[in-house]
Design a protein around this motif. Structure first.
Motif, PDB file in Angstrom:
ATOM      1  N   LYS A  29       0.824  -1.204   0.000  1.00  0.00           N
ATOM      2  CA  LYS A  29       0.000   0.000   0.000  1.00  0.00           C
ATOM      3  C   LYS A  29       0.861   1.258   0.000  1.00  0.00           C
ATOM      4  CE  LYS A  29      -3.989  -0.665   2.176  1.00  0.00           C
ATOM      5  NZ  LYS A  29      -5.330  -0.404   2.773  1.00  0.00           N
ATOM      6  N   LEU A  33       0.951   4.028  -3.011  1.00  0.00           N
ATOM      7  CA  LEU A  33       0.572   5.414  -2.712  1.00  0.00           C
ATOM      8  C   LEU A  33       1.719   6.368  -3.042  1.00  0.00           C
ATOM      9  CD1 LEU A  33      -1.412   4.917   0.635  1.00  0.00           C
ATOM     10  CD2 LEU A  33      -2.371   5.522  -1.601  1.00  0.00           C
ATOM     11  N   ALA A  34       2.963   5.961  -2.758  1.00  0.00           N
ATOM     12  CA  ALA A  34       4.122   6.814  -3.060  1.00  0.00           C
ATOM     13  C   ALA A  34       4.250   7.055  -4.565  1.00  0.00           C
ATOM     14  CB  ALA A  34       5.402   6.203  -2.499  1.00  0.00           C
ATOM     15  N   TYR A  35       3.765   6.123  -5.346  1.00  0.00           N
ATOM     16  CA  TYR A  35       3.799   6.275  -6.802  1.00  0.00           C
ATOM     17  C   TYR A  35       2.559   7.004  -7.329  1.00  0.00           C
ATOM     18  CZ  TYR A  35       7.989   3.514  -7.820  1.00  0.00           C
ATOM     19  OH  TYR A  35       9.292   3.076  -7.929  1.00  0.00           O
ATOM     20  N   GLY A  36       1.672   7.399  -6.433  1.00  0.00           N
ATOM     21  CA  GLY A  36       0.498   8.157  -6.864  1.00  0.00           C
ATOM     22  C   GLY A  36      -0.653   7.311  -7.372  1.00  0.00           C
ATOM     23  N   PHE A  37      -0.673   6.017  -7.009  1.00  0.00           N
ATOM     24  CA  PHE A  37      -1.813   5.178  -7.393  1.00  0.00           C
ATOM     25  C   PHE A  37      -2.930   5.347  -6.362  1.00  0.00           C
ATOM     26  CE2 PHE A  37       1.558   3.460  -9.844  1.00  0.00           C
ATOM     27  CZ  PHE A  37       0.979   2.886 -10.961  1.00  0.00           C
ATOM     28  N   GLU A  38      -4.164   5.224  -6.843  1.00  0.00           N
ATOM     29  CA  GLU A  38      -5.338   5.351  -5.977  1.00  0.00           C
ATOM     30  C   GLU A  38      -5.934   3.979  -5.705  1.00  0.00           C
ATOM     31  OE1 GLU A  38      -7.759   9.133  -7.002  1.00  0.00           O
ATOM     32  OE2 GLU A  38      -6.922   8.419  -8.900  1.00  0.00           O
ATOM     33  N   GLU A 139       7.168   2.130 -14.930  1.00  0.00           N
ATOM     34  CA  GLU A 139       6.559   2.535 -13.657  1.00  0.00           C
ATOM     35  C   GLU A 139       5.995   1.314 -12.916  1.00  0.00           C
ATOM     36  OE1 GLU A 139       6.792   5.613 -12.554  1.00  0.00           O
ATOM     37  OE2 GLU A 139       4.892   6.396 -11.774  1.00  0.00           O
ATOM     38  N   ASP A 146      10.132  -1.855  -5.924  1.00  0.00           N
ATOM     39  CA  ASP A 146      10.247  -1.058  -4.702  1.00  0.00           C
ATOM     40  C   ASP A 146       9.463  -1.646  -3.532  1.00  0.00           C
ATOM     41  OD1 ASP A 146      12.138   0.642  -5.624  1.00  0.00           O
ATOM     42  OD2 ASP A 146      10.787   2.292  -6.113  1.00  0.00           O
TER      43      ASP A 146
ATOM     44  N   TYR B 331     -12.750  13.564  -0.821  1.00  0.00           N
ATOM     45  CA  TYR B 331     -11.673  12.751  -1.382  1.00  0.00           C
ATOM     46  C   TYR B 331     -10.779  13.604  -2.266  1.00  0.00           C
ATOM     47  CZ  TYR B 331      -9.031   9.364  -4.006  1.00  0.00           C
ATOM     48  OH  TYR B 331      -8.004   8.669  -4.573  1.00  0.00           O
ATOM     49  N   LYS B 333      -6.850  13.153  -4.017  1.00  0.00           N
ATOM     50  CA  LYS B 333      -5.572  12.455  -4.185  1.00  0.00           C
ATOM     51  C   LYS B 333      -4.448  13.341  -3.655  1.00  0.00           C
ATOM     52  CE  LYS B 333      -2.804  10.580  -7.966  1.00  0.00           C
ATOM     53  NZ  LYS B 333      -2.829  10.070  -9.344  1.00  0.00           N
ATOM     54  N   ARG B 355      12.446   7.837  -7.388  1.00  0.00           N
ATOM     55  CA  ARG B 355      12.511   6.634  -6.538  1.00  0.00           C
ATOM     56  C   ARG B 355      13.025   6.974  -5.147  1.00  0.00           C
ATOM     57  NH1 ARG B 355      15.760   2.260  -7.881  1.00  0.00           N
ATOM     58  NH2 ARG B 355      14.566   1.097  -6.335  1.00  0.00           N
ATOM     59  N   ARG B 358      10.229   8.706  -3.230  1.00  0.00           N
ATOM     60  CA  ARG B 358       9.184   7.720  -2.946  1.00  0.00           C
ATOM     61  C   ARG B 358       9.605   6.783  -1.813  1.00  0.00           C
ATOM     62  NH1 ARG B 358       7.897   6.631  -9.389  1.00  0.00           N
ATOM     63  NH2 ARG B 358       6.099   8.025  -9.533  1.00  0.00           N
ATOM     64  N   LEU B 362       7.218   9.758   0.346  1.00  0.00           N
ATOM     65  CA  LEU B 362       6.556  10.886  -0.325  1.00  0.00           C
ATOM     66  C   LEU B 362       5.885  10.397  -1.610  1.00  0.00           C
ATOM     67  CD1 LEU B 362       9.505  13.331   0.223  1.00  0.00           C
ATOM     68  CD2 LEU B 362       7.213  13.591   1.216  1.00  0.00           C
ATOM     69  N   THR B 363       4.770  11.005  -1.952  1.00  0.00           N
ATOM     70  CA  THR B 363       4.082  10.659  -3.182  1.00  0.00           C
ATOM     71  C   THR B 363       4.606  11.521  -4.322  1.00  0.00           C
ATOM     72  OG1 THR B 363       2.122   9.962  -2.000  1.00  0.00           O
ATOM     73  CG2 THR B 363       1.841  10.498  -4.329  1.00  0.00           C
ATOM     74  N   VAL B 364       5.077  10.865  -5.361  1.00  0.00           N
ATOM     75  CA  VAL B 364       5.733  11.559  -6.464  1.00  0.00           C
ATOM     76  C   VAL B 364       5.113  11.113  -7.786  1.00  0.00           C
ATOM     77  CG1 VAL B 364       7.937  11.896  -7.668  1.00  0.00           C
ATOM     78  CG2 VAL B 364       7.902  11.652  -5.167  1.00  0.00           C
ATOM     79  N   GLU B 365       4.817  12.072  -8.637  1.00  0.00           N
ATOM     80  CA  GLU B 365       4.325  11.754  -9.977  1.00  0.00           C
ATOM     81  C   GLU B 365       5.030  12.596 -11.022  1.00  0.00           C
ATOM     82  OE1 GLU B 365      -0.204  11.824  -9.593  1.00  0.00           O
ATOM     83  OE2 GLU B 365       0.269   9.814 -10.322  1.00  0.00           O
TER      84      GLU B 365
END
Lengths: 420, 420
Positions: A29, A33-38, A139, A146, B331, B333, B355, B358, B362-365
């Motif tokens: 999880k 989340l760190a990769y920006g997935f919901e 990605e 990761d 909600y 993101k 990477r 992340r 941290l959330t990174v995009e």
């Protein structure tokens, strides 16, 4: 229980087992989340029809299905992708692309329970929808790597084996190996990774190709890394895509985790480009993870033309690897404060301070029965709690409590007011 | 999808819906952990037999059951207590008492979907096993209250209605109302809370009691708080237990959330002492939560004599209340950093810093496609990300990146080294 009522292939997640599951789920999880997935999920029950769309009638043997009291043919989900396709088809016009979604569904399969395979399991699903290209493939692979690193595994423990379905298909077409044979051929190719080298040629032989075609297949299987691939004189889109992907893998610093492997073809027919599987380096286990690009699948389900890539990673094989390597944290209940009351005159203050500390997120316990202080202290040591707060009338009269640190034995006085 | 393949009564948890579910689950989990409960779970599939032990044949109509391919009669769990009993019976000799366990099982029931009731739901289960007494009952009630407070509800929103099954039973025995009539009687009593007062006497009348007995029942129903209870001239163990519990509730500062209510009897037969239900104050909904003491249940299942108390709180009614009151967080993101590359020459550095950030949680995009800086910036604003890191060749040559705070518009330079 007079007799054991457990169901075959199902797990009971006692607190120590649950904490291991939780350790895996948390890493999944946090990484996604760190990769920006919901995060999303679907129901455990779906219509049987949904699974037949993708996999035909034969899937029925591998899943739990039944007719409900209203006459509906239902199935317990064996995987999440059909649910994802169903859900995406309803909203894909309203959401911006790419959609980056993940889920950790509980799935059930009616399969023979064995090492690495149970009838109930959790599967980390990570998907990018509405995006072509190797950056999205990277990605997805990067998320998979990761989260394994987060779980404490290293490049010595696992490897991501990568191939491209278009490359394989185009190679075999170029070498006159017709499409109709793909299924049987891919089975032999997938098997080549698992069996001794001398067993592969006879298996190829049984497919009924010419000697020249057999040589071409053997030549394909001898490609052992991405430089072999680069040197291949043929040019095809799958090969270019693979080389681009490996270049990005180098850019991202992931080259030590990844290798080209021509035997990775992924049994399921819906993959279109990049495919990959992750194995423990000893390769004693089934794959930890499998995924790739599936640009046509959503169209089949819903008429929506949406390129996609993603992977699934189950908790069972992964859990066995972590367990074998002793990498699960030792389960230990965490208690910040154990409250000890000298008499029940201090009960009211104790109960109120307990709620106050708990509302700050601290874990607080005390005995429910009135017990001698010594017995309460011994309960605190047995857990062990980090600190004990002693509720004694004399100290309370001065607005204080004694706080004892159970690891150092140190005692200090803390103001009662500071605990509210 | 050519036609809708959703299953009736099941939810699709899209990211916004999932975040609401997650909001509830997080509050449940954090509260239980703060009280020192340990998390466990069982499988979704159990034997049908397991549910018949407690509830007899009639339960079968309310659940999803089927015969699997191996001829096993299975059911999707409609609740967790039978699983808990099954699991506890296997380990109860090895673990210290009291056992404090919680779980958030996914359950399914074949019931008519309606407001507050779906065919798939999550249910927070909190149980203390191996402990007699009102302190344990208080703890259970306190957990239920504190998780509702954590969700943002207040004493104006909900009330815990408490009774004691022993008190009710002993009262009716003392008044010559025989035990055999309990089921029908308790149904009328439970209903008295929901219907107009003038409808209750005729309902009592239909039970076939004498006028004196009817008066006794009406008298019972007129008890409206714990002082009424204290004034009752009869003495019975249930009454004493209730008074002790209310005294502890006062001690813990929970008196504003709790009230005595003689109509709370809990339909299920297995409760033995304290029983309670939590309602929204408007009482427009079904109960948010129900629980109590069930000292004999584990014995019935497993021969193990273990006193127990606990509750179940589903996500559906609770979710509707939070939704009606607008109490779910909107909600959104969360993205900490959006990375913008001026050209693809900066791709390698960007991927590596992504990477690294992340791995710090941290959330990174970033965009997968190579796009003009302006388009990348507009993607970042659209999410919106908190900060943008701009990868430009000139700054990188000086070992720096431009960091822009999207809420203030402020730009600073940060050393590249600080991001690894």
């Amino acid at each position: 229980m007079k007799f054991d009522l457990s169901v075959r292939g199902m797990r009971d997640y006692y607190p120590d087992i649950f904490s291991q599951l939780n350790y895996i789920i948390r890493a999944w999880k946090e990484t996604a989340l760190a990769y920006g997935f919901e995060e999303f999920d679907g129901p455990v029950l779906e219509t049987l029809e949904l699974y037949k769309i993708k996999s035909g009638e034969e899937i029925v043997n591998q899943l739990y299905n039944f007719t409900d009291k209203g006459g509906r043919e239902l199935a317990l989900r064996p995987e999440l992708t059909p649910t994802l396709a169903r859900m995406v088809s309803k909203v894909q016009n309203q959401v911006s692309k790419p959609m980056k979604w993940f889920s950790i569904p509980r799935c059930m399969r009616y399969e023979k329970p064995q090492k690495g395979r149970l009838r109930e399991f959790f599967q980390f699903n990570v998907d990018i929808l509405g995006e072509e290209g190797e950056m999205a493939d990277l990605e997805i692979i990067s998320v998979a790597i990761d989260c394994l690193l987060k779980l404490g595994l290293s490049k010595a423990d696992f490897v991501v084996k990568i191939n491209n379905r278009d490359f394989a298909a185009e190679y075999f077409i170029e070498n006159g190996i017709i499409k109709g044979n793909t299924h049987a051929l891919y089975k032999v190719i997938d098997n080549a990774r698992k069996v001794k080298k001398e067993l592969t040629r006879p298996a190829i032989n049984e497919l009924g190709f010419s000697v020249k075609q057999e040589d071409a297949i053997e030549n394909y299987l001898s490609l052992s890394n991405s430089s072999d691939l680069a040197k291949l004189s043929i040019s095809n889109t799958g090969k270019e895509s693979l080389l681009d992907l490996f270049s990005l893998i180098n850019n991202a610093g992931l080259q030590d985790y990844c290798e080209f492997d021509p035997t990775i073809v992924r049994g399921l027919d819906y993959y279109t480009g990049t495919v990959f599987e992750i194995f423990d380096r000893s390769e004693k286990m089934r794959a930890i993870c499998g995924g790739g690009r599936y640009n046509n699948l959503l169209k089949e389900f819903s008429g929506v033309d949406l390129p996609a890539c993603g992977f699934g990673m189950g908790d069972v094989v992964l859990g066995e690897i972590l367990s074998d390597k002793g990498m699960f944290p030792v389960y230990q209940k965490q208690v910040d404060y154990f409250l000890v009351r000298v008499t029940d005159n201090e009960l009211e203050l104790m109960l109120r301070i307990a709620r106050s500390l708990r509302s700050r997120g601290l874990t607080v316990e005390y005995t429910y029965k009135s017990l001698p202080v010594k017995k309460q202290m011994s309960k605190a040591s047995k857990i062990p709690a980090k600190k004990v707060l002693i509720f004694g009338a004399d100290e309370i009269a001065r607005g204080k409590l004694v706080e004892k640190d159970l690891s150092t034995g140190e005692e200090i006085e803390v103001p009662v007011d500071s605990l509210f």
